[in-house]
Write a protein that holds these residues in place. Sequence first.
Motif, PDB file in Angstrom:
ATOM      1  N   LEU A  36     -50.136 -42.178  24.864  1.00 53.01           N
ATOM      2  CA  LEU A  36     -50.302 -42.196  26.314  1.00 53.01           C
ATOM      3  C   LEU A  36     -49.462 -41.138  27.017  1.00 53.01           C
ATOM      4  CD1 LEU A  36     -50.359 -46.052  26.901  1.00 53.01           C
ATOM      5  CD2 LEU A  36     -52.293 -44.484  26.845  1.00 53.01           C
ATOM      6  N   SER A  37     -48.706 -40.369  26.252  1.00 54.89           N
ATOM      7  CA  SER A  37     -47.990 -39.237  26.833  1.00 54.89           C
ATOM      8  C   SER A  37     -48.921 -38.031  26.867  1.00 54.89           C
ATOM      9  CB  SER A  37     -46.738 -38.931  26.008  1.00 54.89           C
ATOM     10  OG  SER A  37     -45.852 -40.028  26.017  1.00 54.89           O
ATOM     11  N   GLU A  38     -48.667 -37.123  27.796  1.00 52.09           N
ATOM     12  CA  GLU A  38     -49.579 -36.003  27.998  1.00 52.09           C
ATOM     13  C   GLU A  38     -48.822 -34.680  27.952  1.00 52.09           C
ATOM     14  OE1 GLU A  38     -52.730 -36.955  31.131  1.00 52.09           O
ATOM     15  OE2 GLU A  38     -51.141 -38.380  31.620  1.00 52.09           O
ATOM     16  N   THR A  39     -49.483 -33.663  27.427  1.00 55.93           N
ATOM     17  CA  THR A  39     -48.868 -32.338  27.338  1.00 55.93           C
ATOM     18  C   THR A  39     -49.797 -31.294  27.948  1.00 55.93           C
ATOM     19  OG1 THR A  39     -49.805 -31.892  25.141  1.00 55.93           O
ATOM     20  CG2 THR A  39     -47.638 -32.954  25.220  1.00 55.93           C
ATOM     21  N   LEU A  40     -49.178 -30.242  28.454  1.00 56.70           N
ATOM     22  CA  LEU A  40     -49.922 -29.126  29.043  1.00 56.70           C
ATOM     23  C   LEU A  40     -49.267 -27.840  28.570  1.00 56.70           C
ATOM     24  CD1 LEU A  40     -52.006 -27.903  30.980  1.00 56.70           C
ATOM     25  CD2 LEU A  40     -50.352 -28.210  32.831  1.00 56.70           C
ATOM     26  N   SER A  41     -49.992 -27.069  27.786  1.00 58.99           N
ATOM     27  CA  SER A  41     -49.442 -25.840  27.240  1.00 58.99           C
ATOM     28  C   SER A  41     -49.478 -24.720  28.272  1.00 58.99           C
ATOM     29  CB  SER A  41     -50.214 -25.407  25.995  1.00 58.99           C
ATOM     30  OG  SER A  41     -51.528 -24.987  26.352  1.00 58.99           O
ATOM     31  N   LEU A  42     -48.596 -23.751  28.075  1.00 61.42           N
ATOM     32  CA  LEU A  42     -48.610 -22.574  28.944  1.00 61.42           C
ATOM     33  C   LEU A  42     -49.947 -21.851  28.823  1.00 61.42           C
ATOM     34  CD1 LEU A  42     -47.077 -20.660  30.858  1.00 61.42           C
ATOM     35  CD2 LEU A  42     -46.244 -19.452  28.824  1.00 61.42           C
ATOM     36  N   HIS A  43     -50.511 -21.836  27.620  1.00 62.10           N
ATOM     37  CA  HIS A  43     -51.813 -21.193  27.424  1.00 62.10           C
ATOM     38  C   HIS A  43     -52.888 -21.879  28.267  1.00 62.10           C
ATOM     39  CE1 HIS A  43     -55.255 -19.338  25.462  1.00 62.10           C
ATOM     40  NE2 HIS A  43     -55.747 -20.546  25.228  1.00 62.10           N
ATOM     41  N   ALA A  44     -52.909 -23.223  28.253  1.00 61.44           N
ATOM     42  CA  ALA A  44     -53.904 -23.943  29.051  1.00 61.44           C
ATOM     43  C   ALA A  44     -53.691 -23.696  30.535  1.00 61.44           C
ATOM     44  CB  ALA A  44     -53.836 -25.434  28.744  1.00 61.44           C
ATOM     45  N   LEU A  45     -52.437 -23.615  30.946  1.00 60.82           N
ATOM     46  CA  LEU A  45     -52.134 -23.356  32.349  1.00 60.82           C
ATOM     47  C   LEU A  45     -52.654 -21.987  32.768  1.00 60.82           C
ATOM     48  CD1 LEU A  45     -50.519 -24.812  34.629  1.00 60.82           C
ATOM     49  CD2 LEU A  45     -48.573 -23.396  33.978  1.00 60.82           C
ATOM     50  N   ARG A  46     -52.455 -20.995  31.925  1.00 60.61           N
ATOM     51  CA  ARG A  46     -52.937 -19.637  32.232  1.00 60.61           C
ATOM     52  C   ARG A  46     -54.460 -19.581  32.207  1.00 60.61           C
ATOM     53  NH1 ARG A  46     -49.654 -15.118  31.130  1.00 60.61           N
ATOM     54  NH2 ARG A  46     -51.236 -14.278  29.717  1.00 60.61           N
ATOM     55  N   THR A  47     -55.074 -20.337  31.291  1.00 61.45           N
ATOM     56  CA  THR A  47     -56.539 -20.370  31.243  1.00 61.45           C
ATOM     57  C   THR A  47     -57.102 -21.030  32.499  1.00 61.45           C
ATOM     58  OG1 THR A  47     -56.456 -20.514  28.821  1.00 61.45           O
ATOM     59  CG2 THR A  47     -58.525 -21.106  29.885  1.00 61.45           C
ATOM     60  N   ALA A  48     -56.458 -22.093  32.955  1.00 58.21           N
ATOM     61  CA  ALA A  48     -56.898 -22.738  34.198  1.00 58.21           C
ATOM     62  C   ALA A  48     -56.773 -21.779  35.375  1.00 58.21           C
ATOM     63  CB  ALA A  48     -56.074 -24.001  34.445  1.00 58.21           C
TER      64      ALA A  48
ATOM     65  N   THR B 169     -66.318 -22.117  29.021  1.00 55.85           N
ATOM     66  CA  THR B 169     -65.953 -23.534  29.004  1.00 55.85           C
ATOM     67  C   THR B 169     -64.626 -23.682  29.738  1.00 55.85           C
ATOM     68  OG1 THR B 169     -67.050 -23.859  26.863  1.00 55.85           O
ATOM     69  CG2 THR B 169     -65.457 -25.519  27.555  1.00 55.85           C
ATOM     70  N   PRO B 170     -64.627 -24.175  30.961  1.00 51.66           N
ATOM     71  CA  PRO B 170     -63.395 -24.219  31.756  1.00 51.66           C
ATOM     72  C   PRO B 170     -62.470 -25.336  31.300  1.00 51.66           C
ATOM     73  CG  PRO B 170     -65.188 -25.220  32.971  1.00 51.66           C
ATOM     74  CD  PRO B 170     -65.800 -24.671  31.711  1.00 51.66           C
ATOM     75  N   VAL B 171     -61.173 -25.146  31.522  1.00 54.05           N
ATOM     76  CA  VAL B 171     -60.170 -26.178  31.217  1.00 54.05           C
ATOM     77  C   VAL B 171     -59.541 -26.714  32.493  1.00 54.05           C
ATOM     78  CG1 VAL B 171     -59.666 -25.091  29.002  1.00 54.05           C
ATOM     79  CG2 VAL B 171     -58.234 -24.559  30.985  1.00 54.05           C
ATOM     80  N   CYS B 172     -59.940 -26.153  33.636  1.00 51.97           N
ATOM     81  CA  CYS B 172     -59.271 -26.479  34.897  1.00 51.97           C
ATOM     82  C   CYS B 172     -59.395 -27.954  35.273  1.00 51.97           C
ATOM     83  CB  CYS B 172     -59.820 -25.605  36.012  1.00 51.97           C
ATOM     84  SG  CYS B 172     -61.614 -25.653  36.144  1.00 51.97           S
TER      85      CYS B 172
ATOM     86  N   VAL C 231     -63.708 -26.498  40.587  1.00 51.85           N
ATOM     87  CA  VAL C 231     -63.788 -25.216  39.871  1.00 51.85           C
ATOM     88  C   VAL C 231     -64.593 -25.383  38.590  1.00 51.85           C
ATOM     89  CG1 VAL C 231     -62.433 -23.485  38.638  1.00 51.85           C
ATOM     90  CG2 VAL C 231     -61.680 -24.297  40.880  1.00 51.85           C
ATOM     91  N   ALA C 232     -64.394 -26.497  37.892  1.00 41.68           N
ATOM     92  CA  ALA C 232     -65.181 -26.746  36.682  1.00 41.68           C
ATOM     93  C   ALA C 232     -66.666 -26.802  37.005  1.00 41.68           C
ATOM     94  CB  ALA C 232     -64.724 -28.044  36.022  1.00 41.68           C
TER      95      ALA C 232
END
Length: 879
Positions: free
Chosen positions: A363-375, A513-516, A500-501
């Motif tokens: 139930l913990s969540e992570t957000l990578s710098l790569h995903a942030l830049r892709t968004a 394929t958006p990740v936003c 945006v998606a």
Amino acid sequence: MSDPAPSESAADPDQRTVPRAGLDAAWRDLFPFDPYPQQVDGVERAREVMDDGGYLLLEGACGTGKTLIALVAGLQAIRDGAGERVFAVTPVKQQLKQFVTEVRTLNRGREEPFAGLVLVGKGDLLPYARTGAFPGDGGVHDASSRMREMTAKLVSRESTLSLDVAPDALDGRIEVCGDESCDRLSYSEGRCPEHRGERDEEAPWYDPLRAEALCELVESLDGPRLKTAGESAPYPADPPHTRDVLDVYDGGDLPAGQAGYFDPFYARFFADEGWVGFGFERGEAHVLDADAVVAAAVDRGVCPHESMAALMPEADVLVGNYNHAFDPKTRRLTREKAGVLDDGTLLVVDEAHMLEERVRDLLSETLSLHALRTAHRDVTLAREYLSGTGGAPGSDPETHRRHARKALSDFSGVDERDLEVAQSFLEWLADAIDGEVSTYLREEYGDWQRRFREGSLPEADHELPLRDPEAVETDRLTAAAREAFADDVWRRMRDVGAAVAAVHDDDGQTDRTPVCDAVGTLLWRWGTADHARYFREVELEYSEKALEDTTLPDWASAYNADLVLFNCIPQEPLARVFDELAGGVVMSATLEPFDVYRQVSGLALLAEDGRDGGDEDGADAGDDDRVPRRVETARYGLGFPEANRASWVLDVPPFTYRNRGDPVVEYDGMTRTRRAYASALVRLARGHGNTLLCLPSYREAEWAVEYLREHVSKPVLRDRSSDSSETDAMLARFFQGDDTHRVLVTSARGTVTEGVDYRGQRLHCAAVVGVPYANTATPRMQAVMNAYGRTFSEEGRETGFETAVQVPAVRKSRQAFGRVLRGYDEVGVRVLLDRRYLAGTPRSVNDLLGEREREEFSAVSPDMLDLALERFWGRQRQA
């Protein structure tokens, strides 16, 4: 609702079984043999609670037969109309196999066997994953997603891709476009997409004739056939490519985004319109495991993963892992796609003492710098589309603009100004992460770049807490964002991400394929989730790599960085899961203290005040109309003769880091405490039979192995953190049925102390060294203790350390020494090496043992251990 005292099996321990013929119970024909008295009581209690839609917390010592209790009670509940299926989940592979074995045992000889299905992940089911033939880089999930997306484009009713088939293929069932000016194939439609007009909303998105034609094309391709699970597929061993099946001269003629590998097994599922073509009879004793599903599906050329999902609603018993019930992503598929996590599902949670720890991670969540830049890239492109300036070379900017504005118009609360703010916010957030990481590395290593170049930078991962883990305060990122942007910027990101998606999804000229959407949802959670229950930090994972992207921070060559929203106390999400289902059994050999378990599992929320466990952002949401659920407890001790076991606490100083000192092997270099333990371990290892020694960590286990190999003639086996195949091989050596006895040394926090069956003569002595506490020095664990202390301070528990650390640690000890006695005729010794297990000692954990264990375990001094062992085994030889 009050918590009644747990029932204790009052049956005579010398009464081995209860004859089924004399049972006045509707379920007696389900039981495969004469049950133990505690099994009779357990089934009756579970049935009674299930009838009321409640949950039974069941603690049963090893050998109680908890698996059969839960299965028989659940299946009888289905007969009685209290549920539609039993869903058993366990985090231990050995226990999953045990559930499968028990269902097969229940089925043998039955005229109408129960349908059983084992749920596994894509990697175990997808044929090209099993054979290692997935194309490209990345894991199974990414590769399968790419192939499925391409397959969907090929079988879609709206596809304009022309398959290389003739109009008379498929026995002439393929249609030709009815428009007089068009001779294109329209497959099952009267007209091709270009001349079709409005789409029939009742028709499925896929065209079964297109899918069938696609599969026949692949079947006609040359080359060896794929083989797995003992079956040969009708398709080639290597995944087919669109160039193999489209009516074009070569791959270079394919439009951008429409060239790639696809999955014919997935296409066959749509060709047959969801008809699997096989049933539970293909499984041993009517239970389909992964190999059986794959064998049956591959033989037909249909997707095993989709077949498993299609069969789930038809199963009487489902067996899976915790992810299937509690992981939000997996659960969404299980519930929405297969429709089996609802008020018709009776849940059996096995090894439930692990639930809190395992679900906390899920139930913990992570957000990578790569995903942030892709968004950020998603938002940037969407803004370009909206302005009429975006698109790849050769595309029509006006078409992009028209699609984008139409998509955005569906979101009444989002406008172009919101997208501009979101773009700036994502840039700011990436810079803020860079600042946190750069500052930390300078403070930790000084000139870390030089050390990295020299190869002297430690290959270690790091936690960067964004607030004091022992306080409840707003984290630095959230606070700084409020100064730089409006207060609601985090909340707004969910709506912006969805908008945006939609812009990207509705655009007809790109294949992006958006990740936003997912990123926006996580950022919304970050900004709204409770700060006491959720701990925010940056996680650095050492990952040396070459960087081609010059816009990345320089530290990205050494580390991956993730934002982490860590769930310290998952009781409310758990309560929501339990409340959606029909009831069930939550069981383990170690659940006590029950008052603590009821709280941390969320079941107390269901039983006491009718709360539904809160809304999605972690806030409480009362529901005065909801009826409280029944939650009861039952406890069954060892139902075997006490004369067959010895239970001792060795009165030696606490095995703490301060007391024991460094793990040196030379006796003269040891502290006095370590010497006492070293001598005791040698005595236990030299004792009769096979011996399991459980140290508080793998590091200490390494020390014990090295020391014992110098002082014990028996083979000393070392368990370590490894993959399951290595562990299985090590256990096979330990279980060898020869005249040689062995010693197995492990960590009490490892895998071989839980869920492994040491039945019969496999084990004669199990000993636990120290109290196996988790590392409390990490920021996450400090935040967990803080959250538990605040949440449960009114539950009679003094500190978060007791609830979050001590209770789970003692459960680990109880699991470990519980391995030694599994049956009525088995004989063994259980030893706890640390005086903290005794009552009345400083920092005692005696009250956290089970009630019967507190009565049975007696103190033994180190100098009397040899004599105690000799006397016990001497009595057994004379018996």
